[in-house]
Scaffold this motif. Structure first.
Motif, PDB file in Angstrom:
ATOM      1  N   CYS A  40      13.329   5.367   4.569  1.00 53.03           N
ATOM      2  CA  CYS A  40      14.382   6.377   4.669  1.00 53.03           C
ATOM      3  C   CYS A  40      13.740   7.715   5.008  1.00 53.03           C
ATOM      4  N   ASP A  41      14.548   8.682   5.396  1.00 54.10           N
ATOM      5  CA  ASP A  41      14.032   9.990   5.793  1.00 54.10           C
ATOM      6  C   ASP A  41      13.805  10.914   4.599  1.00 54.10           C
ATOM      7  N   LEU A  42      14.705  10.857   3.609  1.00 53.31           N
ATOM      8  CA  LEU A  42      14.639  11.734   2.447  1.00 53.31           C
ATOM      9  C   LEU A  42      14.929  10.941   1.174  1.00 53.31           C
ATOM     10  N   PHE A  98       0.448  14.235  -1.077  1.00 52.44           N
ATOM     11  CA  PHE A  98       1.168  14.581  -2.301  1.00 52.44           C
ATOM     12  C   PHE A  98       1.928  15.897  -2.154  1.00 52.44           C
ATOM     13  N   GLU A  99       1.335  16.880  -1.475  1.00 48.32           N
ATOM     14  CA  GLU A  99       1.996  18.180  -1.300  1.00 48.32           C
ATOM     15  C   GLU A  99       3.297  18.020  -0.535  1.00 48.32           C
ATOM     16  N   GLU A 100       3.281  17.204   0.525  1.00 46.65           N
ATOM     17  CA  GLU A 100       4.508  16.963   1.284  1.00 46.65           C
ATOM     18  C   GLU A 100       5.534  16.241   0.424  1.00 46.65           C
ATOM     19  N   PHE A 101       5.074  15.261  -0.349  1.00 46.37           N
ATOM     20  CA  PHE A 101       5.977  14.529  -1.247  1.00 46.37           C
ATOM     21  C   PHE A 101       6.643  15.480  -2.234  1.00 46.37           C
ATOM     22  N   LEU A 157       0.833  -1.206   0.000  1.00 47.15           N
ATOM     23  CA  LEU A 157       0.000   0.000   0.000  1.00 47.15           C
ATOM     24  C   LEU A 157       0.869   1.258   0.000  1.00 47.15           C
ATOM     25  N   ASP A 158       1.918   1.255   0.830  1.00 45.01           N
ATOM     26  CA  ASP A 158       2.831   2.401   0.870  1.00 45.01           C
ATOM     27  C   ASP A 158       3.535   2.590  -0.477  1.00 45.01           C
ATOM     28  N   GLN A 159       3.994   1.482  -1.052  1.00 45.44           N
ATOM     29  CA  GLN A 159       4.715   1.574  -2.325  1.00 45.44           C
ATOM     30  C   GLN A 159       3.811   2.120  -3.422  1.00 45.44           C
ATOM     31  N   PRO A 194      11.189   7.836  -0.038  1.00 39.39           N
ATOM     32  CA  PRO A 194      10.756   7.432   1.309  1.00 39.39           C
ATOM     33  C   PRO A 194       9.308   6.951   1.313  1.00 39.39           C
ATOM     34  N   ALA A 195       9.049   5.902   2.079  1.00 44.93           N
ATOM     35  CA  ALA A 195       7.713   5.291   2.093  1.00 44.93           C
ATOM     36  C   ALA A 195       6.749   5.985   3.044  1.00 44.93           C
TER      37      ALA A 195
END
Length: 292
Positions: free
Chosen positions: A250-252, A271-274, A205-207, A265-266
């Motif tokens: 990972c963090d970044l 989306f805005e944060e991504f 789901l995360d991927q 990062p998972a």
């Protein structure tokens, strides 16, 4: 190559130093004596040649007239246009000469000042067209003769000049037009190898969520954003046949440029944060990877 294309800083706080100036697809070497005497155009030629040999970025937007002379062809047969002239004073004189109106005293003086400075006869009714050709030829090719000679030497040092001489058609690869440098979202998507498996510690789901965000990021990306992404991903603005992407814990975002592998990062949920995180790390490619 990016610094060669867009200029570079010799001192902090100073303006950029440009080795080439002018409009896109009409760039000509800068007419500065100190740059020529320092041999910087030899270095520029070596950079162009070695980048070409290693499949790196090409120098785009060079004037067809300059390319013509680099190839060792007769300057008098070069495809010169007024757009190749970067000196606005000279361009205004050329426009006056190409016109059909009679000169005012001020206009005639401006034209004659250029003619006398470049050891040409003053203007009259019979020599306007001849003077136009001579002034344009000198402004574009006469004043850049030494710079072009140094570019040839640099290309020869890298081993590329022999190829150019034997196969002039390769000039289109070494010096492409600006439009050929543009990167579209579909071009990047067509080169991506999407992950078949899920990394350790990451759910399916995360991927799927992160890859969906990434596809959307690319589809909405401007040319500048996409170039920045490619630089962070691969080290340069050149599309590889196999751009790899992974979703990991990972963090970044991280990149392994030698392997064209981007790691996302998972944990990101929106989306805005991504978008903000990915843009932030992509902008570090010019100053040092990871320095957010």
């Amino acid at each position: 190559m990016e610094a060669l294309q867009t200029g570079f800083f010799l001192e902090e706080g100073k303006s950029k130093l440009l080795l080439f100036e002018g409009k896109d697809d009409h760039l000509t070497p800068t007419c500065r004596l100190d740059l020529t005497e320092s041999g910087l155009f030899i270095i520029a030629g070596r950079m162009m040649g070695h980048s070409f040999l290693h499949g790196g970025p090409s120098f785009t937007g060079l004037s067809p007239a300059i390319i013509h002379v680099i190839l060792g062809r007769d300057p008098k047969m070069a495809p010169i246009s007024v757009d190749d002239c970067v000196d606005w004073d000279v361009r205004e004189v050329l426009e006056l000469l190409e016109g059909t109106d009679n000169f005012t005293e001020d206009e005639r003086e401006r034209v004659n000042n250029i003619c006398l400075y470049w050891d040409l006869p003053t203007v009259d009714r019979e020599n306007r067209q001849w003077l136009t050709e001579k002034i344009l030829l000198h402004a574009v090719l006469g004043r850049t003769e030494k710079q072009v000679e140094q570019l040839q030497r640099g290309l020869r040092d890298s081993g590329v000049y022999d190829l150019l001489s034997a196969r002039p058609d390769t000039a289109a690869i070494l010096f492409p037009r600006t439009s050929e440098r543009e990167i579209t979202p579909q071009m990047i998507l067509d080169h991506i190898t999407w992950p078949a498996n899920v990394a350790y510690g990451v759910s399916r789901l995360d991927q799927d969520r992160i890859l969906g965000f990434f596809r959307r990021f690319i589809e909405n990306g401007t040319p500048d954003v996409l170039k920045s992404l490619l630089r962070f991903w691969t080290g340069w603005e050149v599309l590889s046949g196999h751009l790899k992407v992974e979703v990991i814990v990972c963090d970044l975002p991280m990149s392994a440029t030698c392997f064209y592998r981007l790691k996302l990062p998972a944990y990101v949920q929106e989306f805005e944060e991504f978008t903000n995180v990915l843009k932030a790390v992509c902008e570090t490619s010019s100053s040092g990877f990871g320095q957010v």
